[in-house]
Design a protein around this motif. Structure first.
Motif, PDB file in Angstrom:
ATOM      1  N   ALA A  93      -4.525  -6.352   2.157  1.00  0.00           N
ATOM      2  CA  ALA A  93      -4.609  -5.680   3.461  1.00  0.00           C
ATOM      3  C   ALA A  93      -5.995  -5.067   3.616  1.00  0.00           C
ATOM      4  N   LYS A  94      -6.540  -5.154   4.828  1.00  0.00           N
ATOM      5  CA  LYS A  94      -7.895  -4.640   5.069  1.00  0.00           C
ATOM      6  C   LYS A  94      -7.913  -3.439   6.018  1.00  0.00           C
ATOM      7  N   MET A  95      -6.789  -3.207   6.679  1.00  0.00           N
ATOM      8  CA  MET A  95      -6.731  -2.075   7.622  1.00  0.00           C
ATOM      9  C   MET A  95      -5.365  -1.419   7.489  1.00  0.00           C
ATOM     10  N   VAL A  96      -5.340  -0.103   7.643  1.00  0.00           N
ATOM     11  CA  VAL A  96      -4.048   0.584   7.698  1.00  0.00           C
ATOM     12  C   VAL A  96      -4.032   1.484   8.922  1.00  0.00           C
ATOM     13  N   ARG A  97      -2.874   1.532   9.568  1.00  0.00           N
ATOM     14  CA  ARG A  97      -2.710   2.438  10.686  1.00  0.00           C
ATOM     15  C   ARG A  97      -1.725   3.500  10.226  1.00  0.00           C
TER      16      ARG A  97
END
Lengths: 336, 336
Positions: free
Chosen positions: B106-110
Motif C-alpha cells: 500500500a502506498k497511501m492511507v486515509r
C-alpha cells in the motif's frame, strides 16, 4: 386541499419520456395507476403521450401497446387536480390529433421542435391557444445552438403565443455553466415563463435543473425513479427532496412521491436506470440516440471505435434524418 | 507511457466503498481483474479495503470473503503505475494492520474519523508518515459540523502531518452551495491539498464534486459504475468525461475507463445502482445508514413513518453508537 403558492411547477414526464424506456408498451392500467398516484402526491402536470409525441406510434418510432388518445383520456378521467399534458412534434403529430387530445381532457400541450426550427410551430401553437390549452414551446437539442440562436428561437415561440418556453437538453449534453448562460439569456429576453428539461447522461440532470432554477426557470421536468429515455431525466422524488432542503416549494408531497417511486414505478421499470456506456457516450458526444445503433454497425464494418464516430457526428451537429452521414464519417475516420 | 500533468487526482473507491454494496464478498480474482483494468486506464489511486477499513471484517461490520491484507497484496502486485490506497478508522483498524498493509505494497492511507473527532488520528497519521505512506485525513459525515468546526478539525489533521485533508459527505446529504462553502474555507485555512468524497443519495454527487473542484479541491473520489455504499459515489467514468468536457485533465483514459465500467464492473454489481426510497431518505435526513433498519423496526412498533424517525435523528445529529436513541425518538414522535 389547501394549496400553498408553489415556487415552481414540475411536469412529470415518466408517462411520456419513459415511453422510450418501456418500448412504448405502457398499458391502460399502468397509466391509470400512475396518474392516480401522482395526482394524489399533488404533482401539477403529468405528461402522457408516446415518447415521440402524438402520432408517434409507428413502425419508424415504435408502435404503442395502447393508443395514445385512449391513454390520455383515461389519465384525464383519473386525476382530480393534476393537468394532463401532451407532447406534439409538428410533422409527427397532426392538428387533428391535438384537437382530439384536448377534447379528451388534455390541458397543456408542449409543441416541440429542433432548437433551430421553431418556425414549424406557429400553426400548432395557434391551434393550441384556440383550444384553450396551456401552450409550451419546447426547444429540443438545445445544446446544439449557440446562446443567441436559442434566444432567437425562444422569442419566435413566444411570438407565436407560447405561454412558456423550454430549453430541452435532449442528449443530456449540457454542463451546468452552459445551462446557466442559456436560461439567463432566455430570462433576460423573454417575458413568458422559462422551463428546463434535463437528461442524466452525464450525471448532471439534478445539477443542471438547479442551475436553471437559480437563473429563474420556474418549470422543471422530472421523471420519477428516472423513468425516461436513455439515462432518464431529473429524478422527480429526489428533486422534490432537494427543493425542500433548499426551501423551494414544489407543492408536491415528498413522502407520497417517494412511495409512488418505490411501490408503483420501480416494479414497472424493465431495468433500473443506470448511466451505461451507451448513454454516457451519447451525452459526451451530444448526439441523439437514434444514431447509436447505426454508428455501432458502421464501426464494426470499418473496424473503428463507434465512440469516435459519434463524437465526430456531434462535431458536425447532426440532427435526426441525417443518419446517412454515419457511413461517410466512419469511412473518413477509417482512412486516418 | 507519457504522463501529462494532471489537474486533479482521482481515487477509485469501488474496491473499498463498493465493499458495502457487495456485502464484503470481493474475491481475489475480482480485485486483481479490477485493479489491473483500472491501472491500464491510468487511474492514479485505487483504494482496496473492507468498507469499514482495515480490520473492518467482523461480525459487527460484516465478514469479508477474503482477508483484506491478501486483497491489498494482490492488488499491489498487479498494478504498474497506480498506487494502492487503504482506509483506516482508528479504533477499528490497528497500527499493526497498517504496518502490514504498507509492507504488502500500500502506498497511501486515509485515516478516517468522524468530522468532530480528528483528535483520535495523530498516532496513526504519525505512523503512516514513518512508514513512508502518502497520508490523508478523511473527515467523515462532514455535513454534521458547521464550517468553522470542519476547518478546525481539518487543521488538526494537517498539524498531525496529513498530506491531504478530505471533506467526506458520507450520508450524501450536502447541497452544492454547502460543499462550496466548506471547500472554500478549508482551502483558505490549510496549506495541504484538499479532497472531496461524495455520495449520490440526492443525485448530487457529480454536482458536488464539480463544486469542490471549483473551490480548489484537487483530489476527488469516484466509484466506477457507482459501485459504492448506498446510492454509490460520483460515477468515475462519467466524472472523467465531464472533466474532459470542462478541459480538466484527470490523466485517465476515457474509453478505457468506460470499458472497465461496462465489461468488468457491471457484471460484478449485485444490482444496478439506483436512488431508492431508503438511500434518498438517508441523504435527505443526513443520517448514517446504520440507523435505517433499526428505525424501520421502531416505526413498525410505534406505528409511525420511519422517515419521521430518521429526520428527527438527523436533527439530533446522531452518530454511530447512538442507536439507542432511536426508540426514545420513536416514542416521542408517537406521542405527538
Amino acid at each position: 386541499m389547501i394549496m400553498t403558492k408553489r415556487d415552481l411547477l414540475i411536469t412529470e414526464v415518466a408517462l411520456r419520456d419513459g415511453s422510450h424506456a418501456v418500448n412504448h408498451q405502457f398499458t391502460l392500467d399502468q397509466v391509470v395507476n400512475v396518474s392516480k398516484a401522482l395526482d394524489e402526491a399533488n404533482v401539477p402536470y403529468i405528461e402522457v403521450t408516446h415518447g415521440d409525441g402524438l402520432g408517434g406510434s409507428s413502425l419508424q418510432f415504435g408502435l404503442s401497446h395502447t393508443n395514445d388518445l385512449e391513454l390520455i383520456e383515461a389519465a384525464a378521467a383519473t386525476v382530480k387536480n393534476a393537468k394532463i399534458s401532451v407532447l406534439l412534434l409538428p410533422g409527427v403529430g397532426t392538428k387533428e390529433e391535438l384537437k382530439q387530445a384536448a377534447k379528451l381532457g388534455a390541458k397543456m400541450v408542449r409543441v416541440a421542435t429542433h432548437v433551430t426550427e421553431a418556425d414549424v410551430a406557429p400553426q400548432h401553437i395557434a391551434l393550441a391557444k384556440e383550444l384553450g390549452l396551456e401552450t409550451v414551446g419546447f426547444l429540443m437539442m438545445s445544446h446544439m445552438a449557440p446562446v443567441d440562436k436559442l434566444v432567437e428561437q425562444a422569442k419566435l415561440m413566444e411570438s407565436y403565443g407560447a405561454d412558456v418556453v423550454y430549453a430541452v437538453d435532449s442528449a443530456g449534453a449540457l454542463l451546468p455553466h452552459e445551462v446557466k448562460e442559456r436560461i439567463r439569456a432566455m430570462k433576460e429576453n423573454l417575458s413568458v415563463e422559462i422551463g428546463f428539461h434535463a437528461h442524466n447522461n452525464l450525471s448532471l440532470a439534478m445539477a443542471n435543473s438547479l442551475a436553471a432554477i437559480e437563473e429563474g426557470a420556474t418549470r422543471i421536468d422530472g421523471s420519477i425513479r428516472c423513468l425516461g429515455a436513455g439515462a432518464g431525466n431529473t429524478q422527480t422524488e429526489v428533486l422534490v427532496a432537494v427543493l425542500d432542503r433548499l426551501g423551494i416549494n414544489s407543492g408536491i408531497d415528498l413522502y407520497k412521491i417517494m412511495d409512488v417511486a418505490e411501490n408503483i414505478i420501480a416494479p414497472i421499470l424493465p431495468k433500473p436506470q443506470e448511466i451505461t456506456k451507451d448513454s454516457l457516450t451519447l451525452g459526451y458526444a451530444g448526439v441523439y440516440s437514434s444514431f447509436l445503433l447505426h454508428s455501432q454497425r458502421a464501426a464494426e464494418r470499418f473496424n473503428i471505435d463507434s465512440r469516435d464516430i459519434l463524437i465526430e457526428l456531434g462535431k458536425h451537429k447532426v440532427v435526426g434524418g441525417q443518419e446517412d452521414m454515419i457511413l461517410d464519417v466512419a469511412a473518413e475516420l477509417a482512412k486516418k
